[in-house]
Design an enzyme around this catalytic site. Structure first.
Site, short mmCIF file in Angstrom:
data_model
loop_
_atom_site.label_atom_id
_atom_site.label_comp_id
_atom_site.label_asym_id
_atom_site.label_seq_id
_atom_site.Cartn_x
_atom_site.Cartn_y
_atom_site.Cartn_z
N SER A 1 31.07 -6.86 -46.72
CA SER A 1 30.98 -6.01 -45.52
C SER A 1 29.67 -6.23 -44.78
O SER A 1 29.50 -5.74 -43.67
CB SER A 1 31.07 -4.54 -45.93
N HIS B 1 36.63 -9.22 -43.46
CA HIS B 1 36.10 -7.91 -43.81
C HIS B 1 37.17 -6.86 -43.54
O HIS B 1 37.39 -6.47 -42.39
CB HIS B 1 34.83 -7.62 -43.01
N GLU C 1 37.58 -7.68 -39.65
CA GLU C 1 36.58 -8.51 -38.97
C GLU C 1 36.69 -9.92 -39.54
O GLU C 1 36.57 -10.12 -40.76
CB GLU C 1 35.17 -7.97 -39.21
N ASN D 1 29.32 -2.66 -39.04
CA ASN D 1 28.25 -2.08 -39.86
C ASN D 1 26.87 -2.31 -39.26
O ASN D 1 25.95 -1.52 -39.49
CB ASN D 1 28.33 -2.62 -41.28
#
Ligand code: T1G
Length: 699
Positions: free
Chosen positions: A414, A435, A447, A485
Site C-alpha cells: 500500500s 494495490h 491502484e 495514501n
C-alpha cells in the site's frame, strides 16, 4: 454528415437500426435522424410495420451524457427526445423495439414509446438516470408505471439497477423474451399482427395497473428512502413526484411535470458532479502507453498470503470466474485460509447475497497451493504478505525465480517502493503494483502502480483483468503511498493536530461526515487498526522519511504504543461496546497530557468549518503535487481514487473536482491563512506550484 440511423426494408417491414458507436447513445443527431426516418416510413404505403433496433453491443445506452454539460437547453437543442416517442405513438403501423445487449435510460424510454418490445433473455433494461443525478427525461416516469405498476417502477428508477429480458417479460415491460435474434422475432410479431394478432398499442393510453388502489403508502415509503440518498436525493424526490403524477394526473400533465423536473435536476451541482464521476471512472483505466502490443490472457491467478487482504484478493478473482491458487507459509495455513474463504461465501449465501450454486462454484475456484511451483505456473501472481520491506523484497526475489516466463508478478503493497521490489524480482518488465483496498472483495478501487521497468504489455494486461473483476483501475506512478495514501498522510496529520489542539474524535468525525465522507478519520483509524496506521508511520521513520516535526502523528503512535489499537481491542480513539463507538475520557486525558508535554495550547473554539478546511485543503494541495510529479496523470484519476477507495462524497465529485469548484484563488487564500496561524512546518501549507499557477499566483 453520415446518417446515424440505417434503414433496410424486407417484405414490407422496415428495420431501423441506430448506428452510433460505441453504445448507440441517442445524441441530438441520432434523434433527428430517427425522427426523419420514422416520419418518412410512416408515409410509405409499402411499409406495414417497423422494427427499431441497435447495432453493435446493444440497443442503446441512452441519451448522450456528453451533451448534458451545456445550459440545460443544449440537451434539447436537437430533436426533443420525447418528440420521437410521440411520433411513434401517432404512427398507425406497428413499431416494435428489438432489444439486445442493453436498453438503458433514453434507450429504454424509446423502446417503451414503441407499440411492443421484444428482448433477448440476457439483455439489460433499466433507467439508471438517478446515478447521474437526473431523472428519466423522455417519458420514462410516465410510461414505466403504466407498463409495470407503481411499485416496480419506483424500484427500478430509484435504484437505477437494470433487469434482464426474462425479468422484464415477467413484469410486463416487454411482450416477448427470446433466446435468438430479437429482430427476427419482432418481424414475426408484426407479421402475426397482420394475421390479426394485436401487437399492443401506445403506452400513453394505458392505465397504471392498480391506479385505483391507494399507491400513497408506496409513494410515502419511497419518499422517506429518497431523503437519505445523498447526491441522488434531489433526483429521487423528483422521480417520486412524477410517478405520483402518473397515477393522479393525465399523461400530458405528467409529461410536463417530468420535463420541468428533468431540467431542474440537469442544472443541479449534484448532477454535474455525478456526470464528472461517470466519465472519470471510464477515463481512469485508459492507457496512454504507446507500444502495448496487445493484452495478455490471465486464466489463472496465484495469491501469496492468506491474511485478510490475500483472502479478499483471491475472492475478487474467483468472483469473476478466474481460478486461484493460494500459497501460505505452510500447506496447512493455506488450507485454513481457503476454508475461511469458503465460510465467507457460505455467510454471503445465508444472507441471501449468493445462490448456493454460486457460493459453491466460487469456493471451488480457490485451491490451496502445495508449493511455490504451483504458484509459478499461474499467469498472474499477487503477493499480499506482511507490509514490511524486507519480507516483501525476499518474496519478490523468490517469485522472480518461481514464476514462469511471461507471468506477471504484482505486489499488493500500500505504500512501499515498487521499483525496489521489481529490481529484487529480477524481472522488472513483468512487475507491477496492484494495490487493493480492504475489504478487497468489496472495494472497487485498485491502484495499478507502474514501475520504471513495467512493460506496456504488463500494464495493459493487468488493467484489463482489473476491469474484468469489476473493479476500477487507476494507473499511478511510484512514490511513497502512490496516490491515495500519499494524500491520506496530510489529511491524518491535520486530524491529529486538531486532537492535540482540543477537538475530540467525535467532533472531528462529525464534521468530516457532515462534509460527506463515508466515515470520519478517527473511526476509520479505529476500524483499520491504530497499530496498523501507526506502523505505516514507523516504516516511514525507519526510512528517514518523517518530517522534523516532534508532533508528527504522535497521537496514533502513542495510542498504538499503549495497546489502544481500535475496534479490535475495544479501545482506540473511541471506546467500543461491540461495534458501537463512544467518546472515551481516557483518550481525552492521554491527548491532553501529550499536548501539555509539547506545550500545545488547547482551544475550545474549533469549528466544524475549520476541521473540514484543515483536513481537505492539504489533501487537495497534495493532489496538485502528485499531478506535477506525474504520479497521477489526470486530476480525475485522483478523484476516482478518493471516490472509490476512501468514501469521498460523490455529490462533490472528488477532491480535485471539489477544489476546482472552490476555485484556485480561494484555495491559495485559505492555505496561506492556515500557514500563518498553524506555522508552516515542513511546508505543510505551502501551495503546490501547479495550484499557484492555476491561480496565477506565485508558489
Ligand atoms: N452517453 C455518452 N457516452 C456513453 C454513454 C452515454 N449514455 N454510455 C457509455 N458511454 C461511453 C463511455 O463513456 C465510454 O466512452 C464508452 O461509451 C463505453 O462505455 C433522456 C437523460 C451502456 C452498459 O446511464 O451504463 O438517457 O471511455 O466503458 O462497460 O431519460 O456504458 O470509450 O470514450 O461503460 O460496455 C442514461 C451509461 C443516460 C448508461 C456499456 N444511460 N452507460 O458498458 O462500456 S441519461 C446510462 C453504461 C438518459 C434520458 C436520460 C455503459 C453501458 P470511452 P463503457 P460498457
Amino acid at each position: 454528415m453520415t446518417k446515424l440511423v440505417h434503414v433496410e426494408r424486407c417484405d414490407g417491414i422496415a428495420i431501423v437500426r441506430i448506428q452510433n458507436s460505441p453504445v448507440n447513445a441517442l445524441s441530438a443527431q441520432v434523434r433527428g435522424d430517427l425522427y426523419n426516418a420514422l416520419q418518412s416510413l410512416s408515409k410509405e404505403e409499402a411499409i406495414v410495420g417497423i422494427v427499431l433496433a441497435g447495432s453493435g453491443r446493444g440497443f442503446s445506452g441512452g441519451a448522450d451524457i456528453g451533451e448534458f454539460g451545456g445550459p440545460a437547453g443544449s440537451f434539447r437543442a436537437g430533436e426533443d427526445p420525447a418528440r420521437v416517442t410521440a411520433l411513434i405513438e401517432e404512427i398507425d403501423k406497428p413499431v416494435v423495439a428489438a432489444i439486445h445487449g442493453f436498453a438503458l435510460g433514453g434507450g429504454l424510454e424509446l423502446a417503451m414509446g414503441c407499440h411492443a418490445r421484444v428482448a433477448s433473455a440476457q439483455a439489460r433494461l433499466g433507467l439508471p438516470e438517478i446515478s447521474l443525478g437526473v431523472i428519466p427525461g423522455a417519458g420514462g416516469t410516465q410510461r414505466l408505471p403504466r407498463l409495470v405498476g407503481v411499485s416496480k417502477a419506483l424500484e427500478m428508477m430509484l435504484s437505477g439497477r437494470p433487469i434482464n429480458g426474462k425479468e422484464a417479460a415477467l413484469i410486463g415491460l416487454v411482450e416477448l423474451v427470446v433466446d435468438d435474434d430479437p429482430v427476427s422475432s419482432a418481424i414475426r410479431l408484426i407479421k402475426n399482427r397482420q394475421a390479426g394478432d394485436g401487437v399492443g398499442h401506445a403506452t400513453r393510453f394505458m392505465q397504471v395497473p392498480g391506479a385505483g388502489k391507494d399507491n400513497q403508502a408506496e409513494i410515502e415509503k419511497a419518499r422517506s428512502r429518497a431523503t437519505s440518498m445523498g447526491a441522488k436525493s434531489k433526483a429521487a424526490l423528483k422521480v417520486i413526484e412524477c410517478v405520483a403524477a402518473s397515477v393522479g394526473q393525465s399523461f400530458d400533465e405528467g409529461m410536463a411535470l417530468e420535463r420541468e423536473a428533468f431540467s431542474q435536476c440537469l442544472e443541479s451541482p449534484e448532477s454535474a458532479a455525478l456526470r464528472h464521476v461517470f466519465f472519470a471512472e471510464r477515463a481512469a483505466g485508459k492507457l496512454d502507453t504507446p507500444g502495448a502490443s496487445g493484452v495478455g490472457k490471465i486464466s489463472t491467478v496465484g495469491v501469496v498470503g492468506g491474511g485478510t487482504m490475500g483472502r479478499g484478493i483471491a475472492m475478487s478473482f474467483a468472483n469473476a470466474g478466474i481460478p486461484v491458487r493460494l500459497l501460505e507459509l505452510t500447506e496447512q495455513k493455506a488450507n485454513t485460509a481457503v476454508e475461511a474463504i469458503r465460510l465467507e461465501y457460505q455467510r454471503q449465501m445465508d444472507r441471501g447475497k449468493l445462490k448456493a450454486a454460486e457460493a459453491a462454484g466460487r469456493s471451488a475456484l480457490i485451491q490451496a497451493a502445495r508449493n511455490e511451483g504451483e504458484i509459478g505456473l499461474c499467469d498472474l501472481v499477487v503477493e499480499a504478505v506482511f507490509e514490511d520491506m524486507q519480507i516483501k523484497l525476499e518474496m519478490a526475489q523468490r517469485l522472480g525465480r518461481a514464476c514462469r516466463d511471461g507471468a506477471i508478478i504484482a505486489s499488493n503493497t500500500s505504500t512501499l517502493d515498487i521499483d525496489r521490489l521489481a529490481q529484487a524480482s529480477g524481472r522488472p518488465a513483468d512487475f507491477v503494483g496492484l494495490h487493493f483496498f480492504s475489504p478487497a472483495n468489496i472495494m472497487r478501487l485498485v491502484e495499478v502502480v507502474r514501475g520504471k521497468g513495467t512493460s506496456a504489455n504488463t500494464l495493459a494486461t493487468v488493467v484489463e483483468v482489473v476491469k474484468r473483476i469489476a473493479k476500477v483501475p487507476v494507473i499511478t506512478g511510484v512514490c511513497w503511498g502512490f496516490v491515495g495514501n500519499r494524500m491520506l498522510e496530510p489529511y491524518l496529520r491535520e486530524v491529529e493536530s486538531l486532537l492535540l489542539e482540543g477537538a475530540s474524535p467525535s467532533q472531528i468525525d462529525h464534521a468530516i461526515e457532515g462534509f460527506g465522507m463515508a466515515m470520519g478519520p478517527c473511526r476509520m483509524m479505529d476500524l483499520a487498526g491504530v497499530d496498523v496506521v501507526a506502523k505505516v508511520v514507523e516504516e516511514q521513520a525507519k526510512e528517514g522519511r518523517l518530517p522534523e516535526d516532534p508532533l508528527y502523528r504522535i497521537v496514533s503512535r502513542h495510542l498504538a504504543s499503549v495497546g489502544r489499537h481500535g475496534q479490535k481491542t475495544g479501545e482506540g480513539f473511541y471506546r467500543y461496546e461491540g461495534r458501537v463507538a463512544a467518546d472515551d475520557v481516557d483518550t481525552h486525558s492521554l491527548v491532553q497530557a501529550m499536548a501539555a508535554r509539547h506545550d500545545v495550547k488547547q482551544r475550545q473554539d474549533i469549528s466544524s468549518e475549520e476541521i473540514v478546511e484543515r483536513c481537505m485543503l492539504p489533501l487537495i494541495n497534495e493532489g496538485y503535487r502528485l499531478l506535477a510529479e506525474g504520479i497521477a496523470s489526470r486530476s480525475s484519476d485522483i478523484d476516482v481514487v478518493w471516490l472509490t477507495g476512501y468514501g469521498f462524497p460523490q455529490a462533490l465529485g472528488g477532491p480535485m473536482y471539489h477544489g476546482e469548484r472552490l476555485g484556485a484563488a480561494h484555495l491559495l487564500k485559505r492555505l496561506s491563512h492556515y500557514g500563518s496561524t498553524q506555522g508552516n512546518i515542513w511546508n505543510y501549507w505551502t501551495p503546490a506550484a501547479m495550484l499557484a499557477a492555476h491561480a496565477g499566483g506565485n508558489p
